[in-house]
Design an enzyme around this catalytic site. Structure first.
Site, PDB file in Angstrom:
ATOM      1  N   ASP A 163      22.094 -66.919  21.719  1.00  0.00           N
ATOM      2  CA  ASP A 163      21.189 -67.273  20.625  1.00  0.00           C
ATOM      3  C   ASP A 163      21.754 -67.227  19.210  1.00  0.00           C
ATOM      4  OD1 ASP A 163      19.884 -66.879  23.016  1.00  0.00           O
ATOM      5  OD2 ASP A 163      18.358 -65.557  22.238  1.00  0.00           O
ATOM      6  N   GLU A 431      22.525 -54.033  28.381  1.00  0.00           N
ATOM      7  CA  GLU A 431      22.481 -55.485  28.193  1.00  0.00           C
ATOM      8  C   GLU A 431      23.865 -55.998  27.770  1.00  0.00           C
ATOM      9  OE1 GLU A 431      19.520 -56.465  25.309  1.00  0.00           O
ATOM     10  OE2 GLU A 431      19.509 -58.611  25.792  1.00  0.00           O
TER      11      GLU A 431
END
Ligand code: 9WN
Length: 473
Positions: A163, A431
């Site tokens: 992103d 993550e």
């Protein structure tokens, strides 16, 4: 006091995946990402296939059940009961799914899932169920989403899966940071502000998403953001070759999906011909993507592939891990495609650049500058070891490059990339991590970190796309 004994990392990874399984799909993380995400499900299925192949198949089928009429596979399939827990939600889109997409890793995942348990796959008719839908998904990307030079464009940074990569900075800067929607940030309850995109980025993300939604999510109206990405394009090429493998396997197994009135020995020759024909079409599609990537996205000075801004026609000269992922392509050249020649048509070109890409991977911007593979080159001015896709090491990127260098026989680089997975289980499957210290960042108990750790622990297949060792069941 007795010390706790350590759990086996594979068992620990399985425990994360089990606790995130809703009965139909796996959430990426219970707090931060409470719905089904498109490319996450593909990575999850790649790991799950080793321990629960039927669940890996269900994961992909659930996602494909949410496919829209035009063929797109949605970025997010929302869980209606948790719509307030992530933004933007279903209410924003006015639909049960996001109108955006994510990188097309699904057909590749489906082929790996099939190969892990060919008998179970045959029993469920898995390939026959997923192949036509995956082919329509690719049809959407090659059709309405085709950019000026051929490969599909991403219409939003969320579509790239990476992103806030610096690759999107210039294009995003043209988007006014003003949205009509009141922006909520439930994400900041689950990860530090210094690890997530900022509020100015978010205003632009919403502005773009509103424009796309308000245009009915059609692709004829330009919304000011259209990027060709080397990661997205490479995964599409690999997935096209996976579809070629599926077409051949389906033809060998009776070919019901390839010919309308499939079945029956008398038509065996016709099935085979239909399979070979479909496989050639998929390989040709892959070759076109690879040729365009090579012609338009290569950056000689940086020694890797960059992005192309479809709106301005300019290359975005930033060094990111996205630009190294085409190292998967030479691994597709092994024998076993439908023509049996060992060559994907047109793919000699990236082979020529393999050594250069490997040198960049081993160089100071990436593995030469620290222990783990950063998402953005250490030499890029935007490099930040804590901020999301602007530096941290992500496990899906380590996995993609690991499989790429294994297929190229580079055991030295493979050993380096495998080290990232050693720090996953002890830190609760973060993550992403700091690329220098390996310290966990973002959310914990993250599904694709667990799934790909499991895959690395349980499989050492040195082929990007394994071909059937025996005739498919
Ligand atoms: C937006 C779910 C997703 C991943 C993306 C990652 C992140 C979402 C977000 O989480 O994106 O899709 O809210 O930041 O960038 O790759 O699929 O894990």
């Amino acid at each position: 006091m007795h010390k706790d004994f350590e759990e086996d990392p594979a068992d620990a990874a399985a425990r994360v995946l089990n606790s995130h399984w809703t009965g139909r799909h796996t959430v990426p993380a219970t707090g931060l990402y409470p719905h089904q995400w498109s490319w996450d499900s593909a990575f999850v299925a790649i790991g799950t296939r080793h321990r629960a192949p039927e669940r890996a198949r269900a994961e992909l089928v659930t996602l494909l059940d949410a496919q829209r009429a035009d063929g797109r596979v949605p970025q997010i399939v929302y869980d209606a009961e948790r719509d307030d827990d992530y933004a933007p939600g279903a209410a924003f889109w006015g639909a049960a799914t996001s109108g955006l997409v994510q990188p097309p890793v699904h057909a590749w995942a489906a082929w790996l899932v099939h190969r892990a348990d060919p008998a179970g796959s045959a029993r469920e008719g898995f390939l026959a169920r997923v192949y036509p839908r995956l082919a329509r998904w690719h049809g959407y990307l090659h059709g309405p989403r085709a950019g000026a030079v051929g490969p599909p464009v991403a219409k939003h940074p969320w579509e790239t899966g990476t992103d806030n990569s610096p690759l999107w900075d210039a294009a995003l800067a043209r988007v006014p940071p003003e949205a009509r929607t009141a922006i909520r940030r439930p994400d900041l309850q689950h990860a530090g502000t210094g690890e997530r995109p900022g509020s100015r980025d978010y205003r632009r993300y919403y502005r773009l998403a509103e424009a796309y939604r308000d245009a009915g999510c059609t692709d004829d109206v330009p919304i000011g953001f259209a990027m060709v990405c080397p990661l997205f394009s490479t995964l599409l090429a690999v997935s096209e070759v996976a579809l070629a493998r599926m077409a051949v396997a389906l033809a060998d197994g009776g070919g019901g999906v390839l010919l309308p009135d499939g079945g029956g020995d008398a038509r065996a020759g016709a099935h085979e011909a239909a399979g070979a024909h479909a496989a050639r079409a998929h390989e040709a599609a892959a070759a076109r993507v690879v040729a365009a990537l090579d012609q338009h996205l290569w950056d000689e000075e940086l020694g890797l592939y960059v992005a192309l801004d479809d709106t301005t026609g300019e290359r975005v000269r930033r060094a990111t891990v996205n630009g190294l992922v085409p190292l998967l392509l030479p691994g597709l050249l092994g024998a076993g495609n439908s023509r049996g020649t060992g060559n994907l048509p047109g793919s000699e070109i990236p082979t020529r650049r393999t050594e250069r890409l490997l040198a960049t991977l081993a160089g100071p911007g990436f593995l030469g500058g620290g222990p783990y593979l950063p998402s953005t080159s250490r030499e890029d001015p935007a490099f930040d070891p804590a901020l999301y896709w602007r530096g941290p090491a992500w496990f899906n990127m380590s996995w993609l490059l690991l499989r790429a260098v294994q297929a190229l026989g580079r055991d030295d680089l493979a050993a380096r990339l495998r080290e990232h997975f050693d720090v996953a289980a002890p830190q609760g499957f973060p993550e992403y991590t700091d690329p220098d210290t390996g310290a966990g960042r973002g959310t914990r108990q993250f599904s694709w970190t667990a799934a790909l750790t499991l895959d690395v622990l349980l499989s050492d297949e040195a082929a990007v796309l394994p071909t059937p060792a025996a005739p498919p069941v």
